[in-house]
Design a protein around this motif. Sequence first.
Motif, PDB file in Angstrom:
ATOM      1  N   ALA A   1       0.827  -1.201   0.000  1.00  0.00           N
ATOM      2  CA  ALA A   1       0.000   0.000   0.000  1.00  0.00           C
ATOM      3  C   ALA A   1       0.862   1.252   0.000  1.00  0.00           C
ATOM      4  CB  ALA A   1      -0.918  -0.008   1.225  1.00  0.00           C
ATOM      5  N   ALA A   2       1.946   1.227   0.784  1.00  0.00           N
ATOM      6  CA  ALA A   2       2.818   2.396   0.845  1.00  0.00           C
ATOM      7  C   ALA A   2       3.492   2.638  -0.500  1.00  0.00           C
ATOM      8  CB  ALA A   2       3.860   2.199   1.955  1.00  0.00           C
ATOM      9  N   ALA A   3       3.864   1.547  -1.199  1.00  0.00           N
ATOM     10  CA  ALA A   3       4.536   1.709  -2.496  1.00  0.00           C
ATOM     11  C   ALA A   3       3.566   2.259  -3.525  1.00  0.00           C
ATOM     12  CB  ALA A   3       5.115   0.372  -2.953  1.00  0.00           C
ATOM     13  N   VAL A   4       2.350   1.721  -3.494  1.00  0.00           N
ATOM     14  CA  VAL A   4       1.345   2.215  -4.424  1.00  0.00           C
ATOM     15  C   VAL A   4       1.077   3.687  -4.167  1.00  0.00           C
ATOM     16  CG1 VAL A   4      -1.056   2.007  -5.119  1.00  0.00           C
ATOM     17  CG2 VAL A   4       0.332  -0.050  -4.780  1.00  0.00           C
ATOM     18  N   GLU A   5       0.942   4.025  -2.889  1.00  0.00           N
ATOM     19  CA  GLU A   5       0.670   5.426  -2.559  1.00  0.00           C
ATOM     20  C   GLU A   5       1.845   6.327  -2.929  1.00  0.00           C
ATOM     21  OE1 GLU A   5      -0.628   8.128   1.345  1.00  0.00           O
ATOM     22  OE2 GLU A   5      -0.298   5.966   1.561  1.00  0.00           O
ATOM     23  N   GLY A   6       3.032   5.759  -2.865  1.00  0.00           N
ATOM     24  CA  GLY A   6       4.211   6.550  -3.203  1.00  0.00           C
ATOM     25  C   GLY A   6       4.578   6.489  -4.669  1.00  0.00           C
ATOM     26  N   GLY A   7       3.813   5.756  -5.468  1.00  0.00           N
ATOM     27  CA  GLY A   7       4.069   5.700  -6.901  1.00  0.00           C
ATOM     28  C   GLY A   7       5.251   4.840  -7.247  1.00  0.00           C
TER      29      GLY A   7
ATOM     30  N   VAL B   1       8.822  -4.503  -6.047  1.00  0.00           N
ATOM     31  CA  VAL B   1      10.228  -4.187  -5.759  1.00  0.00           C
ATOM     32  C   VAL B   1      10.384  -3.817  -4.284  1.00  0.00           C
ATOM     33  CG1 VAL B   1      12.120  -2.606  -6.251  1.00  0.00           C
ATOM     34  CG2 VAL B   1      10.713  -3.507  -8.126  1.00  0.00           C
ATOM     35  N   ASP B   2       9.449  -2.972  -3.810  1.00  0.00           N
ATOM     36  CA  ASP B   2       9.506  -2.582  -2.390  1.00  0.00           C
ATOM     37  C   ASP B   2       9.315  -3.785  -1.487  1.00  0.00           C
ATOM     38  OD1 ASP B   2       9.822  -0.049  -3.267  1.00  0.00           O
ATOM     39  OD2 ASP B   2       8.126   0.826  -2.167  1.00  0.00           O
ATOM     40  N   ILE B   3       8.384  -4.649  -1.916  1.00  0.00           N
ATOM     41  CA  ILE B   3       8.139  -5.837  -1.087  1.00  0.00           C
ATOM     42  C   ILE B   3       9.378  -6.714  -1.065  1.00  0.00           C
ATOM     43  CG2 ILE B   3       6.847  -7.997  -0.991  1.00  0.00           C
ATOM     44  CD1 ILE B   3       4.422  -6.421  -2.028  1.00  0.00           C
ATOM     45  N   GLU B   4      10.017  -6.886  -2.219  1.00  0.00           N
ATOM     46  CA  GLU B   4      11.230  -7.700  -2.261  1.00  0.00           C
ATOM     47  C   GLU B   4      12.292  -7.156  -1.310  1.00  0.00           C
ATOM     48  OE1 GLU B   4      14.589  -9.240  -5.487  1.00  0.00           O
ATOM     49  OE2 GLU B   4      12.813  -8.141  -6.151  1.00  0.00           O
ATOM     50  N   ILE B   5      12.473  -5.865  -1.332  1.00  0.00           N
ATOM     51  CA  ILE B   5      13.517  -5.254  -0.489  1.00  0.00           C
ATOM     52  C   ILE B   5      13.160  -5.360   0.995  1.00  0.00           C
ATOM     53  CG2 ILE B   5      14.672  -3.085   0.082  1.00  0.00           C
ATOM     54  CD1 ILE B   5      14.297  -2.305  -2.908  1.00  0.00           C
ATOM     55  N   ARG B   6      11.906  -4.990   1.334  1.00  0.00           N
ATOM     56  CA  ARG B   6      11.520  -4.933   2.742  1.00  0.00           C
ATOM     57  C   ARG B   6      11.427  -6.323   3.373  1.00  0.00           C
ATOM     58  NH1 ARG B   6       8.679  -0.554   4.454  1.00  0.00           N
ATOM     59  NH2 ARG B   6       8.860  -1.576   6.481  1.00  0.00           N
ATOM     60  N   VAL B   7      10.867  -7.269   2.575  1.00  0.00           N
ATOM     61  CA  VAL B   7      10.751  -8.624   3.123  1.00  0.00           C
ATOM     62  C   VAL B   7      12.130  -9.232   3.299  1.00  0.00           C
ATOM     63  CG1 VAL B   7       9.941 -10.957   2.613  1.00  0.00           C
ATOM     64  CG2 VAL B   7       8.434  -9.011   2.263  1.00  0.00           C
ATOM     65  N   ARG B   8      12.991  -9.016   2.301  1.00  0.00           N
ATOM     66  CA  ARG B   8      14.345  -9.552   2.440  1.00  0.00           C
ATOM     67  C   ARG B   8      15.032  -8.993   3.688  1.00  0.00           C
ATOM     68  NH1 ARG B   8      16.715  -7.799  -2.216  1.00  0.00           N
ATOM     69  NH2 ARG B   8      17.408  -5.925  -1.129  1.00  0.00           N
ATOM     70  N   ASP B   9      14.932  -7.681   3.863  1.00  0.00           N
ATOM     71  CA  ASP B   9      15.602  -7.076   5.035  1.00  0.00           C
ATOM     72  C   ASP B   9      14.998  -7.567   6.354  1.00  0.00           C
ATOM     73  OD1 ASP B   9      17.173  -5.689   3.298  1.00  0.00           O
ATOM     74  OD2 ASP B   9      16.020  -3.810   3.428  1.00  0.00           O
ATOM     75  N   LEU B  10      13.675  -7.632   6.411  1.00  0.00           N
ATOM     76  CA  LEU B  10      13.030  -8.066   7.659  1.00  0.00           C
ATOM     77  C   LEU B  10      13.295  -9.545   7.908  1.00  0.00           C
ATOM     78  CD1 LEU B  10      11.252  -7.128   9.999  1.00  0.00           C
ATOM     79  CD2 LEU B  10       9.248  -7.779   8.652  1.00  0.00           C
ATOM     80  N   GLY B  11      13.267 -10.333   6.853  1.00  0.00           N
ATOM     81  CA  GLY B  11      13.518 -11.762   7.016  1.00  0.00           C
ATOM     82  C   GLY B  11      14.912 -12.034   7.528  1.00  0.00           C
ATOM     83  N   ARG B  12      15.859 -11.265   7.004  1.00  0.00           N
ATOM     84  CA  ARG B  12      17.241 -11.461   7.463  1.00  0.00           C
ATOM     85  C   ARG B  12      17.370 -11.204   8.981  1.00  0.00           C
ATOM     86  NH1 ARG B  12      20.638  -8.506   2.572  1.00  0.00           N
ATOM     87  NH2 ARG B  12      20.545 -10.266   1.092  1.00  0.00           N
ATOM     88  N   ARG B  13      16.509 -10.302   9.538  1.00  0.00           N
ATOM     89  CA  ARG B  13      16.577 -10.007  10.983  1.00  0.00           C
ATOM     90  C   ARG B  13      16.209 -11.219  11.815  1.00  0.00           C
ATOM     91  NH1 ARG B  13      12.994  -4.932  12.404  1.00  0.00           N
ATOM     92  NH2 ARG B  13      13.467  -5.777  14.484  1.00  0.00           N
ATOM     93  N   PHE B  14      15.274 -12.027  11.285  1.00  0.00           N
ATOM     94  CA  PHE B  14      14.755 -13.107  12.112  1.00  0.00           C
ATOM     95  C   PHE B  14      15.285 -14.483  11.723  1.00  0.00           C
ATOM     96  CE2 PHE B  14      11.048 -10.036  11.750  1.00  0.00           C
ATOM     97  CZ  PHE B  14      11.473  -9.284  12.823  1.00  0.00           C
TER      98      PHE B  14
END
Length: 1374
Positions: A1149-1155, A1160-1173
């Motif tokens: 939703a944030a990516a869509v709202e931000g255009g 791509v955003d999901i790939e980056i954010r999920v990868r980063d968050l997944g690496r934390r756990f």
Amino acid sequence: MAQRPIDADATEALLKLASKTVDDQLGREQKYPELSDFFNTEYSASYVAPNPRQQVLRRKRAISLPDTLFEQYNLLECRCFMGLFPEIGRVWITIDHRLFLWNYADGGHYESYEELDQIIVNVALVKPKKDTFDDKVEYLLVIATPIEIHLLGVSVGSGSIPHSLYITNMSVPTDNVAIKSIVGTAEGRIFMNGNDGRLWEVDYQAEEGWFSKKCSKREVIGSPLSYFIPTFLSNIRVDPIVKVVLDESRQTMYGLTENSNIEVINLTGTVQARSTVKAGYVLQEAKRKSNHNRSMDENSFKIVDIHVIPSTESKDVSLLAITSTSCRLYFGQKGALDYNSQRNLDQTSSGPYLLHVRLPPGFSDTPEAVLGPQGQYRIHQSLYSNGVFLAAHSLHDAADALITTAPDSGPINKASTASKTMGSTYIPKLSEVAMIAGLDGKIWGMSEMPGVEHAGAIDPSIARNELGVQLSRSCREFLVLTNSGIQVYAKRRPIDTLQQLLLDGRASEAELASFFSQYGRVESCAMCIAILCGHPALSPVVTGTQFMASLPNGPIAALAERLLLEWGGKRNPAEKPANNISSNMAGSELGRPVSQSSVGQYTYRHTALSLYLARLLRPIWKRKVLKVTNTIRGLVDSEISDLVLTAVQKDLFSLRAYLTGRIELFTPQAIVKSNPPGEKDQIEIESANAETKSLKAQLLLLTQCIEGIAFVLFLVDSKMSETVSNIPVESQQALLGITYETLLTTSKGHDLCRELVTAVINKQMGHHMSVDAVSDTLQRICGSFCNPGDVIFYKATEHLRQSKSSSDPADIEDHARESLRLFKKVPLLLVDESHGPNKLQGVCREYMDLKFFPGAVELALSCAQDLDPSNKAAGYVKDGMNSKDIRMEQYQQRVICYDNTAAVLKELGLDSAQGPLSSFAFHTLETALQFDDSLFHTYLYDWLLSHGRADYLLEISTPYIEEYLKQCTLLESTRDLLWRYYIKVDDFGHAAQELGRIADSTRYQLSFESRVEYLSLAVSNAKSYPAGSDPKTDNGRLLIELEEKLEVGNIQLNIILSLKAIADDARRRSENLGLDPNNRQLESHRAQQLEGLYQSCKAQLLDVDNLYHTYVEPLKMYDCMLALYHASDIDDEYHVRAAWEGFISSVFAAAVEGGRSPLVDIEIRVRDLGRRFYPSVKVTPISMMVQTLERYPYLKQTAMYQVSPGWAVRILHDIGFPYEALFDSFHSLIETKNNVWVGPRASLVLIQDIEFLLRVWLAESHGTGVISELNEELGISEDEWQVYGGGGRGGAASVSAANGLGFSGAGLLDRFRTKKLDDAIQVYIRMLEAASWTPTPVSSGFDDNLGGSPQELSSKARGLVLRLQAIRRRIQRL
């Protein structure tokens, strides 16, 4: 050690209690009835006939006239007279013109005077005028002949030395008048009367004057008719005065005339006033008052004698007249008359007036031969002395009988004390004991012998109180002179009766009980105590060897103690005093303390002890200590003689010695009859406690008195005037006005004694004499009054002076250390203001001048500990320092000592925040730190902090520093000192705990970043502690706890940052003017709520539950939610899946709202968050992650966005999942035929990603060469491969993850794996080849989003089959 008693206030309170008891007892004795108090009726005749053991008088001895005097008597030619001079121990006898002074004490010796040639008709002994004769002349003998009056000087000898007579050459003619009586005053005036009715005064002086002789006479007053009678008729008798008596207390002389008239002459002024009490008036009033008793028959009425009653004995009654029938007529002032007497008063009379008629005693067993046929006495001579009345009753011409009466002191004391103590107006009647005894011969004279006063003169105000004064003098003795010699009678005192009963083994219990009943339990017990103590005023029969030899254990002592036990118990309210006093006075007795609130508070023996002690102290109690002997020279002396002080002290010594050995006899024991104690038992317990306290007070007073007297005697022996002159003037004035009571029982007296001790020591030091002997003597004889600390203080001061005056360093140190040793013994003198100004500061200043800094600190801190040995000050501080707390004094004294210590440290520069410590300073600080004084250590640490020397605190190693630094953590400015101290001493475990506590605490104003920083430091210190990482140890568990807190803290920090961003965004929205007012208001309210959440969240560290339910869950913070799941190790796939899906949706939703491209955003954010756990199987379970990411691009909202091949595989592998695990998860989706992935289209998507996974797996496990071969075989260019998803991402992370998941060989395709892959590829090929791509009903929700025509899908499937076949062939070759 402190020189003052541990509890000076308690000591002073006990002395005050004892002083009050003494005052009460002495005040009680002052309430003995005045003589006029008995005259509440017009006449009285109450007498008691005692048993033989209690006769008023007992004949002590009979002394016959010596034969030599009988021989002289045989030479008698004309007349013989005789009389008594007890003042000089002589009987005077005249035989014609010769005078003999017989020493009746030894019975044989006598002095004689035979220089006259006229018959001697009268002799008197008077005091001489001052400065008229030589000092040797103590008395004057006035010798009367019918022709002349002669004066002889008398010097009294002592022991066997005879009296000396001195001729004065002083005489005066009598003009042939027979002198009837001669009296003299204490000032030396001489009065006489003759048978001519005239009254004369003899004047004499040392030298003749121009107009005066050495000796002359002048007429004081004559007969009323004498002035009108011619000279040749002057010898005619007109009612002459036959006897004169002198009342010096009232300056009045009384004369008894031959016709029973009483002349009253006032001696004040130059002209004597005269009045007459007529015999008629006396008879009329006496008859009326006595109800016309037959003793007042007018035919036989005659006054035969008169006696003065001095004002000290009675203020209202002044004269006693004795009738021939033994009636006693008491005369006094008009104001003392009763109503009927005043109504019948002859207004022409000027007094004195008849107040009371005392009828004679009757003796039931007296034979008629004694009283005569009329039953009346025939009195011809009498004696009255302080209540005791003796009368000579004529039996016949050759013999007399002696009648004696005396007050019955027991009932009088009991009744009078009861009435006055209980507030009654009852006045007791006069009750007397009477006896009659026959004598051999006629009585010529009677007199009381001068008594031996045991401890000074008896107070006249209590002289009539026999019980009160019986131990103040020897037994009263009376001389009865007859024509055969002297009979010596002893007045039996109550204590004489008791001791006789004790000595006489035949005394029955009934007799003892009668005695205790007669005199009361308190008085009787007091007499027992006197006997047990061996009081010197006791009769010789008791104080002799028989008694003293058996004092501790003899039969008399045992019996006296038994009486104390039996009769000295608790007060009995049913006991009634004598004379039928109403029951509301029951139990009242002489000696009952005023302070007793209820009957029965004290035992009888305790009250008796109080009474006995008070009587011992009476001679000195209210007397002043000093008197001025020379005002000009300022000389002083003891007001009380040494003999009296010594006598009192000996009596007190005897009492203390007895109490020391038999204290259990006076120690009360509460008798409790029920358990638990009832109301009566409680009263009994309280009474016992009160009595114990009173006993303790009296014992303390007893010691104080003994030592106080010793101190006064010491001052007398050591030049008192010189000592007193060396104390301050105001103290001198106070000392002149102070009484023994004040000296012995008050702090004022104690302070004056200290000043006197100081003066004595100063005098010794001024004479360069040793003070040791003086101090030893004072401490031995009067330790309570002489504080040995004063002596020690002066010795210490002397050493300090020598240290200052010496130039030898060793000598300086030796004297300084010796002064320190001595000063430490007298801390109270240095600090307590009651001992003068604070001296500690001055001594410390002297030590600093001597560079003896450690000594100054040691002295100050030693004083602090010795002044408060039980450390009450610490308790005072601990309990809140209440201003009304009695421990405040100890605290203030300690602070004085600490302030002096701080002054020393300041002198050494420890108050400066810069520069290193000098050796002096370091050594002095070490000395201070060695003292085991928690309060001082707190004071010192506070002082260092206040002067900016916190760095010193971290260098200090004492038992108190850690506790102090713990207290410092309460303050914001000093919170870091404790953990820094722990690190300094390598105590990393406690440092970690303290850092964790600070991070958790809400006491401090810390930013949240600082709290996380403290947690981080705590973790570091916990890891630095030995075995800190071992979870089986306390510190290992601490490390785990801190790491968990740090993890949650970091999560909370992320929450705070998120909250800040959300709140700022909400605030911006609320400020957007483009919104309508309602929406703006809603946004503003939301912004405020978010701001509140933000502030509360950053205020302190919160636990997981609080963070989750208050912030994360309500605000849908999915990344933080996953972090909390991870931190709390939650195993809940449902919530984890929901959190991941929510997170991905929020990113989309944030990516869509931000255009931006959402995938791509999901790939980056999920990868980063997944690496934390990762590799947490609970927060990042591989099957759930594969399903979620694999289907996400094909959902309705995401299907429009182009997704690259292997998108999910790439994300998951970048997170860290190994290829083999990914392959198994993807393969399971095909095998399980999940309803989401059912159908050929879904299978095609899965097999495409599996084909991508196999390619990258081969690339990573066997290098890019394998991929190049495949690409070449399939006709795929390098660029197409990169777009397709190659590039070898994952690398080391995948290897590590694979190992962590149990995959060996870094995921290399071994034989087992290649076989598994080969089988799976064949399955995929068959599925693709068998799939039908013609239009069919949708078999899955995904089918609508897996677009493409049947031709396109078929083409994709064929191409995919070719790639799979190529991969299979390559795998088979491996």
